[in-house]
Design an enzyme around this catalytic site. Sequence first.
Site, short mmCIF file in Angstrom:
data_model
loop_
_atom_site.label_atom_id
_atom_site.label_comp_id
_atom_site.label_asym_id
_atom_site.label_seq_id
_atom_site.Cartn_x
_atom_site.Cartn_y
_atom_site.Cartn_z
N ASP A 112 -103.53 24.92 -36.37
CA ASP A 112 -104.42 24.31 -35.37
C ASP A 112 -104.39 22.80 -35.63
OD1 ASP A 112 -106.58 23.09 -34.18
OD2 ASP A 112 -108.03 24.62 -34.75
N LYS B 258 -107.97 15.34 -27.17
CA LYS B 258 -108.36 14.76 -28.45
C LYS B 258 -107.37 13.70 -28.89
CE LYS B 258 -111.31 18.50 -29.77
NZ LYS B 258 -111.52 19.70 -30.57
N GLN C 93 -107.05 18.27 -34.55
CA GLN C 93 -107.55 17.02 -35.16
C GLN C 93 -106.46 16.21 -35.84
OE1 GLN C 93 -110.57 15.87 -34.72
NE2 GLN C 93 -111.40 17.68 -33.73
N CYS D 175 -118.92 23.90 -33.64
CA CYS D 175 -118.12 25.12 -33.43
C CYS D 175 -117.61 25.70 -34.74
CB CYS D 175 -116.95 24.89 -32.48
SG CYS D 175 -117.42 24.41 -30.84
N HIS E 12 -112.50 26.16 -36.88
CA HIS E 12 -113.21 26.08 -35.60
C HIS E 12 -113.26 27.50 -35.03
CE1 HIS E 12 -113.58 25.03 -31.30
NE2 HIS E 12 -113.91 23.80 -31.66
C1 LIG Z 1 -111.49 20.91 -30.55
C2 LIG Z 1 -110.92 21.83 -31.52
C3 LIG Z 1 -110.46 23.08 -31.13
C4 LIG Z 1 -110.58 23.57 -29.72
O1 LIG Z 1 -109.83 22.76 -28.85
P1 LIG Z 1 -110.06 22.86 -27.27
O2 LIG Z 1 -109.38 21.65 -26.76
O3 LIG Z 1 -111.55 22.84 -27.06
O4 LIG Z 1 -109.43 24.13 -26.83
C5 LIG Z 1 -109.92 23.89 -32.09
N1 LIG Z 1 -109.79 23.49 -33.36
C6 LIG Z 1 -110.21 22.29 -33.77
C7 LIG Z 1 -110.01 21.90 -35.20
C8 LIG Z 1 -110.79 21.42 -32.86
O5 LIG Z 1 -111.21 20.23 -33.28
#
Ligand SMILES: *Cc1c(COP(=O)(O)O)cnc(C)c1O
Length: 409
Positions: free
Chosen positions: A203, A229, A206, A367, A126
Site C-alpha cells: 500500500d 495523495k 503515503q 482509518c 489503514h
Molecule cells: C489514504 C490511504 C488509503 C486509502 O486510499 P484511498 O485513496 O482513500 O482509497 C490506504 N492506505 C493508506 C496508507 C492511506 O493513507
Amino acid sequence: MAQALDTTAIRADFPILDQQVNGQPLIYLDNAATSQTPLSVLASYEQYYKGYNANIHRGAHKLAREATEKFEAARQNLARHINAADDREIIFTSGVTDSINLVANILSLSGEITADHNVIISGLEHHSNIVPWQMLCERTGAELRVIPILDNGTFDMPAFDQLIDKNTAVVSVNHYSNSLGTRNPIEDIIAAAKKVDAYTCIDGAQSAPHERIDVQSLDCDFYTISGHKMYGPTGTGLLYGRTQVLEKMPPWRGGGEMIKLVTFEKTTYNELPFKYEAGTPNIEGAIAFSAAADYVNQIGLENIAAHERHLAKIATEGLLEIDGLRIYGTAAEKAAVISFLVDGVHHYDLGTLLDQMGVAVRTGHHCCQPLMARFGITGTVRASFAMYNTEQEAEAFVKSTQRAINMLR
Ligand SMILES: *Cc1c(COP(=O)(O)O)cnc(C)c1O
C-alpha cells in the site's frame, strides 16, 4: 544533495492555499488525507472537457482517438514513474482502496488460497489494507495474521519472522504509515515473503508523494497508489501488478472493455491491462493523475522529501516543548507526519480550535482503529506536510497549538 524548494513559486501553482479561514490565513496540514492540486492538473481537466472528451478504445472518430492516445500515454507515463517493466502492468483504479479490493478479490477467486493458508498484514494498516483481507479470509477460510507494532510505531520484525511460514499466501503492508508516518522495511518484508513464495502487496498511498518508487527493484507482485495523495485528483489511482501474476489471475468485475468476445454461452476476456478495467474508466482523471506525476517530477521527489522533513523537524522540536504533549510514531525513518496527543485535552477539541485559527489538521483514528487500540487511545491530532508548506507555517502551527492548549486547560 537535495535542492531547497522555492515555496513562493510553488504556492502560486496552488491557488486554493491563498485563502482565509475564520479570518486567518489557511495553513493546510492535512496532506496525508488529501493533497491540493496544482494549476497544471486543473488545466489538464479543462483541456480534456474543452477539447477531446470522448469514450476510449472504441469510437472511430478523432476525439475518441485523441482521448485514447492521451489515456494510454498517461498509463505509459505512470509506468515510467514507478519504473514498471511494461505498461500493461498498470491498471487504473479509483485509488488504493479500490486496488486492494481488486487484488484480494482476484486472489480469492483464483482458488489458490485455501483454509490451510495464512495472510499477513501489520498492526499499522489503514482499514483499506485490513478489511479486504478479512473478507478474503472469510471466503477462503485462510487465517489473518498481524505483525505487532512496537511502542515507537515500527514493525516487530522478530515477531514477523515467527508469523511467516510456508503456508503464508500473501503479505500486504503499507510502505509508509498514514497515522504515524513510519517508513516500513518493505524491502526485508518482500524478501522474506519471496522465500516462502507468498504474494506481496504494498500500500503506497503515503509513499508516492515523498519517495521514488521502483517496483522492479522492490520486486513486489502488487503496488498501489492514490492520485489524490500525490497532488492529483480524487477518485484516481493505479494498481501495479506483475505481468506473470496478472496474466494467470481471473478477472473480477465484468462488463464492457474487459472482454474480447461475448456470447450468451461464453465470454472470452480481453488482454492486460483491459481485463481489469471494466466499464468506462475515469478517463480524464487518469490523464490528470499523470499530469500530477509530471508536476512532482519537475520539483523532484528528493527535494520535496527533504523540504518536508525540515518542516517536520521544526514543528516536532516546537511541539515537544509543550508540557504534556506526546508524539506517537518516533521511528528513525518517517515521513513528515506528526501524530500527537496532549494530556487532559481531547484531540477533537484541539483540532476544532486549530481550525478556528486557520490551521487544518486531521483528528481521530485516521482509518486505523486497531492501531489506536494498540496504543490505548481513540485518536490523535495529525499534522502532515507537503511541498507547498513553509517554515513560517510550521512555526505558526506550533504557536497555534500552544495557544489552543492554553485555552483548553
Ligand atoms: C489514504 C490511504 C488509503 C486509502 O486510499 P484511498 O485513496 O482513500 O482509497 C490506504 N492506505 C493508506 C496508507 C492511506 O493513507
